[in-house]
Write a protein that holds these residues in place. Structure first.
Motif, PDB file in Angstrom:
ATOM      1  N   GLY A  83       0.836  -1.046   0.029  1.00 34.09           N
ATOM      2  CA  GLY A  83      -0.047  -0.104  -0.025  1.00 34.09           C
ATOM      3  C   GLY A  83       0.721   1.259   0.032  1.00 34.09           C
ATOM      4  O   GLY A  83       1.931   1.230  -0.816  1.00 34.09           O
ATOM      5  N   LYS A  84       0.362   2.110   0.685  1.00 32.24           N
ATOM      6  CA  LYS A  84       1.126   3.366   0.776  1.00 32.24           C
ATOM      7  C   LYS A  84       2.308   3.607   1.927  1.00 32.24           C
ATOM      8  O   LYS A  84       2.862   4.499   2.032  1.00 32.24           O
ATOM      9  N   ARG A  85       2.503   2.414   2.652  1.00 27.69           N
ATOM     10  CA  ARG A  85       3.528   2.506   3.614  1.00 27.69           C
ATOM     11  C   ARG A  85       4.738   2.762   3.214  1.00 27.69           C
ATOM     12  O   ARG A  85       5.211   2.303   2.009  1.00 27.69           O
ATOM     13  N   PRO A  86       5.624   3.367   3.782  1.00 29.32           N
ATOM     14  CA  PRO A  86       6.982   3.778   3.286  1.00 29.32           C
ATOM     15  C   PRO A  86       7.744   2.516   3.300  1.00 29.32           C
ATOM     16  O   PRO A  86       7.767   1.597   3.927  1.00 29.32           O
ATOM     17  N   HIS A  87       8.440   2.330   2.113  1.00 30.60           N
ATOM     18  CA  HIS A  87       9.264   1.204   1.817  1.00 30.60           C
ATOM     19  C   HIS A  87      10.355   1.053   2.766  1.00 30.60           C
ATOM     20  O   HIS A  87      10.764  -0.150   2.950  1.00 30.60           O
ATOM     21  N   GLU A  88      10.920   2.110   3.387  1.00 32.87           N
ATOM     22  CA  GLU A  88      11.817   2.021   4.517  1.00 32.87           C
ATOM     23  C   GLU A  88      11.503   1.104   5.757  1.00 32.87           C
ATOM     24  O   GLU A  88      12.078   0.627   6.389  1.00 32.87           O
ATOM     25  N   ALA A  89       9.792   1.147   5.746  1.00 33.81           N
ATOM     26  CA  ALA A  89       9.435   0.704   6.860  1.00 33.81           C
ATOM     27  C   ALA A  89       8.828  -0.772   6.780  1.00 33.81           C
ATOM     28  O   ALA A  89       8.520  -1.388   7.726  1.00 33.81           O
ATOM     29  N   ILE A  90       9.081  -1.352   5.746  1.00 33.68           N
ATOM     30  CA  ILE A  90       8.490  -2.684   5.269  1.00 33.68           C
ATOM     31  C   ILE A  90      10.060  -3.547   5.549  1.00 33.68           C
ATOM     32  O   ILE A  90      10.691  -3.562   4.615  1.00 33.68           O
ATOM     33  N   GLU A  91      10.056  -4.379   6.624  1.00 32.73           N
ATOM     34  CA  GLU A  91      11.117  -5.051   6.760  1.00 32.73           C
ATOM     35  C   GLU A  91      10.637  -6.573   6.138  1.00 32.73           C
ATOM     36  O   GLU A  91       9.695  -6.942   5.923  1.00 32.73           O
ATOM     37  N   LEU A  92      11.757  -6.898   5.438  1.00 35.01           N
ATOM     38  CA  LEU A  92      11.648  -8.202   4.595  1.00 35.01           C
ATOM     39  C   LEU A  92      11.881  -9.460   5.412  1.00 35.01           C
ATOM     40  O   LEU A  92      12.867  -9.432   6.124  1.00 35.01           O
ATOM     41  N   PRO A  93      10.966 -10.512   5.147  1.00 34.13           N
ATOM     42  CA  PRO A  93      11.132 -11.702   5.851  1.00 34.13           C
ATOM     43  C   PRO A  93      12.257 -12.573   5.236  1.00 34.13           C
ATOM     44  O   PRO A  93      12.389 -12.685   4.053  1.00 34.13           O
ATOM     45  N   GLU A  94      12.772 -13.731   5.931  1.00 35.93           N
ATOM     46  CA  GLU A  94      13.664 -14.413   5.673  1.00 35.93           C
ATOM     47  C   GLU A  94      12.966 -15.284   4.693  1.00 35.93           C
ATOM     48  O   GLU A  94      11.935 -15.890   5.219  1.00 35.93           O
ATOM     49  N   GLY A  95      13.409 -15.542   3.371  1.00 38.08           N
ATOM     50  CA  GLY A  95      12.543 -16.602   2.613  1.00 38.08           C
ATOM     51  C   GLY A  95      11.159 -16.221   2.037  1.00 38.08           C
ATOM     52  O   GLY A  95      10.754 -16.535   1.398  1.00 38.08           O
ATOM     53  N   GLY A  96      11.147 -14.865   2.207  1.00 32.91           N
ATOM     54  CA  GLY A  96       9.986 -14.171   1.740  1.00 32.91           C
ATOM     55  C   GLY A  96      10.135 -13.908   0.217  1.00 32.91           C
ATOM     56  O   GLY A  96      10.934 -14.079  -0.583  1.00 32.91           O
ATOM     57  N   VAL A  97       8.945 -13.547  -0.442  1.00 29.94           N
ATOM     58  CA  VAL A  97       8.634 -13.231  -1.809  1.00 29.94           C
ATOM     59  C   VAL A  97       8.211 -11.701  -1.967  1.00 29.94           C
ATOM     60  O   VAL A  97       7.097 -11.558  -1.413  1.00 29.94           O
TER      61      VAL A  97
END
Length: 86
Positions: free
Chosen positions: A62-76
């Motif tokens: 959505g509109k959340r800042p990309h800096e605030a989106i932590e990526l998970p191990e093994g994520g897509v």
């Protein structure tokens, strides 16, 4: 640092030159910045990414800042450019 997969669709796939590639990043912003630095990618890649929406493990960013989106191990991460007629 997490490792996972970025999947590109439609115009994003054309701009990236691949359907998918690995990420090694902490946040979505970091993963996209690293992807933009891949040899052979030009300003078109940045323009497409700038207009795209994203899913992380099926959840819309959505509109959340990309800096605030932590990526998970093994994520897509799914990169979805605007689709014509949709």
């Amino acid at each position: 640092m997490a490792q996972g997969t970025i999947r590109y669709w439609a115009a994003a796939k054309a701009a990236a030159g691949v359907h998918e590639e690995p990420y090694d990043a902490v946040t979505l912003a970091d993963a996209l910045a690293r992807a933009a630095r891949v040899d052979g990618r030009d300003a078109d890649f940045g323009r497409v990414i700038g207009r795209s929406s994203f899913l992380v493990d099926g959840v819309p960013v959505g509109k959340r800042p990309h800096e605030a989106i932590e990526l998970p191990e093994g994520g897509v991460v799914e990169v979805l450019p605007p689709f014509a007629g949709g």
